[in-house]
Design an enzyme around this catalytic site. Structure first.
Site, short mmCIF file in Angstrom:
data_model
loop_
_atom_site.label_atom_id
_atom_site.label_comp_id
_atom_site.label_asym_id
_atom_site.label_seq_id
_atom_site.Cartn_x
_atom_site.Cartn_y
_atom_site.Cartn_z
N ASN A 319 0.05 -2.90 -3.82
CA ASN A 319 -1.29 -2.38 -4.06
C ASN A 319 -1.25 -0.86 -4.07
O ASN A 319 -0.26 -0.24 -3.65
CB ASN A 319 -2.32 -2.94 -3.07
CG ASN A 319 -2.09 -2.47 -1.64
OD1 ASN A 319 -1.40 -1.49 -1.38
ND2 ASN A 319 -2.68 -3.17 -0.69
N GLU A 320 -2.32 -0.27 -4.54
CA GLU A 320 -2.32 1.18 -4.75
C GLU A 320 -2.33 1.98 -3.46
O GLU A 320 -2.03 3.18 -3.46
CB GLU A 320 -3.49 1.61 -5.66
CG GLU A 320 -4.85 1.17 -5.20
CD GLU A 320 -5.29 -0.13 -5.85
OE1 GLU A 320 -6.47 -0.25 -6.22
OE2 GLU A 320 -4.45 -1.07 -5.97
N GLN A 321 -2.68 1.34 -2.35
CA GLN A 321 -2.69 2.06 -1.08
C GLN A 321 -1.28 2.36 -0.57
O GLN A 321 -1.11 3.09 0.40
CB GLN A 321 -3.45 1.26 -0.02
CG GLN A 321 -4.97 1.33 -0.16
CD GLN A 321 -5.53 0.40 -1.22
OE1 GLN A 321 -4.81 -0.35 -1.86
NE2 GLN A 321 -6.84 0.47 -1.42
#
Length: 534
Positions: A319-321
């Protein structure tokens, strides 16, 4: 470094200041006590006034926490963020034109922190071209009073780029787990790292104050050096909040913090609804070894399906986190992940995404038109924003959009491997025109990107600038249940197939069997190696 109270920190904010805030979504490393102290001070004495709030990721529980605490008339002049969906009161101020509001790509804002930290002129990137972030299509503005150009179109050696301007920072709110007496900050009980280091460096470069909210204080010299995420030389003030949870809805989860991995049968299991059908059909696009992104919303179910099917070891979900491997969390905990194998700072994750590192990306779609353009940012008098959507969707080799065929009241039932529509949704997803363009179908076609649209009853692909219907669910009538609910008529594949009946049954689908022998292509030079034992 000094240890102070949240109220003392709030008292240092001045009228017109720019406040940078770290964290992500529904409480993931969000410095809630600090944000709340700003709200409390403003409600008590009307100060500070007209501040600018910047947070690359949306912050809030979709009610009154996070950035929603700043949604008081007079407190804010401007908000610049990736998304407003997590803070509806703030979005309402923008809809009422009571504040300046900009939603820009999460990755661009995240990477801009490093540019500011280094004193460079700003961020130059292709991300956002041909979307509503492009100055030719609105420049990311979400309220009429947003007049300043935060993004410029520039040309370098005959090629178009977007230039994201830097800004001054007066104060930053960060969060960690432990601070030692010298201000070194570790993040061992956080679900994400986010932009914390880059934000601290950027604020120091601007001459602003760096404030960290932590759970506890340690004696100097006792934190392992490699565990320090924000060096004490960057930290001015520390606020202790001993009860801070890992997310708003989860006080603590050892799998979210990476302290242990849980058995696959401990993962939540999705009920057989339209959401699971869509997650399953998206998961059928997975290939062994593929590096994937799973966005928020309906596509977070892919990780749970992969856990149920015991195929997490065969793929890499991210995920982008900054989380790599395992299964991204769903619901309000989206942004966290369980059983991940690595975690990196958010700007580095977006570097990888922007450079084309993703093999397949799975994202939601709210409106789709006949050319394959997608809107997720603003619709039905609702401001959402884009989060990491543009960084991800523009750069993945293969793009899979998932969402229900209609929205607002849709009810379905699965019977004997077939789908029944019990109640149609009141809102069409396949429309004649979009309110905003978050994804450009023609631009994707120009770049040769493969694009699919997956719903519970039909699957489409983008083909030569149009949509082609390639699959329909068993039990579904083409005219009554599909074409009658589209504002345009798609092309119909001459090889129109029926969706796999296993999608509509309770038992697992045995996706591992489908993955066997269907690996994502490896680097061509690896074929020069022998097949020797590992």
């Amino acid at each position: 470094m000094r240890i102070v109270t949240a109220a003392e920190v709030a008292g240092l904010l001045q009228d017109g200041d720019t406040l940078l805030i770290g964290g992500s979504g529904a409480g993931h490393a969000v410095p809630e006590a600090l944000i709340e102290a700003v709200e409390t001070r403003f409600l008590a004495d009307g100060t500070p006034e007209r501040i600018t709030a910047v947070h690359p990721v949306g912050l809030g529980d979709r009610t009154f926490r996070g950035a929603s605490r700043l949604a008081h008339k007079g407190l804010l002049k401007r908000v610049v963020c990736g998304t407003l969906v997590d803070s509806p009161p703030l979005a309402q101020l923008a809809l009422n034109d009571e504040i300046e509001a900009y939603t820009l790509p999460q990755g661009a804002l995240s990477q801009l922190m490093r540019e500011i930290a280094a004193g460079r002129p700003g961020l130059v990137t292709h991300v956002g071209l041909h979307t509503f972030v492009d100055p030719r299509l609105g420049g990311g503005r979400q309220s009429p009073r947003s007049k300043e150009d935060l993004v410029k179109l520039i040309e370098i050696e005959g090629k178009s780029w977007l230039f994201y301007k830097p800004f001054n920072i007066d104060m930053v709110f960060l969060r960690g787990t432990t601070a030692d007496e010298d201000g070194n900050i570790s993040m061992e009980q956080e679900a994400i790292f986010g932009d914390m280091l880059s934000m601290a460096q950027a604020t120091r470069r601007c001459g602003g104050l760096v404030v960290a909210q932590v759970k506890r204080i340690a004696k100097r010299g006792t934190l392992p050096a490699k565990s320090v995420k924000i060096p004490g030389m960057l930290v001015d003030l520390v606020v202790v909040e001993p009860h801070q949870p890992v997310t708003y809805q989860t006080q603590h989860d050892f799998a979210y913090t990476g302290e242990l991995r849980i058995p696959l049968d401990a993962f939540p299991t999705l009920a057989l609804t339209e959401r699971k059908i869509i997650a399953r059909r998206c998961a059928m696009e997975l290939r062994t070894g593929a590096i994937c992104n799973v966005g928020s919303g309906i596509c977070t179910g892919i990780g749970l399906v992969a856990a149920e099917e015991n195929i997490l070891h065969s793929i890499v979900l991210t995920n982008e986190q900054g989380l790599i491997g395992g299964a991204p969390a769903a619901g309000l905990d989206a942004g966290a992940a369980r059983n991940y194998s690595a975690i990196v700072d958010q700007p580095y994750q977006f570097d990888f995404y922007d450079g084309g590192g993703l093999d397949i990306a799975f994202l939601s779609a709210v409106e789709i038109d006949a050319e394959g353009n997608v809107n997720i940012s603003r619709f039905a008098d609702k401001i959402v924003g884009v989060g990491g959507f543009i960084n991800i969707s523009q750069n993945a080799k293969k793009m899979v959009f998932g969402g229900t065929f209609t929205a607002g009241g849709l009810k379905v039932r699965c019977e004997d491997g077939e789908l029944r529509i019990l109640q149609e949704g009141g809102h069409r997803k396949f429309v004649s025109s979009l309110q905003q363009t978050s994804y450009s179908g023609p631009f994707a076609n120009e770049r040769g990107q493969t694009t699919l649209f997956v719903t519970e009853r039909a699957v489409f692909r983008a083909l030569h600038g149009a949509l082609e219907l390639m699959e329909i669910a068993p039990g579904i009538d083409l005219e009554r249940d599909v074409l009658a609910h589209m504002a345009f008529r798609p092309q119909i594949s001459p090889d129109l197939k029926t969706m796999d009946a296993r999608l509509f049954r309770e038992e697992p689908m045995n996706l591992q069997e489908a993955l066997d022998g269907q690996s994502w292509p490896s680097h061509p030079r690896l074929s020069l190696l022998g097949k020797g034992e590992r």
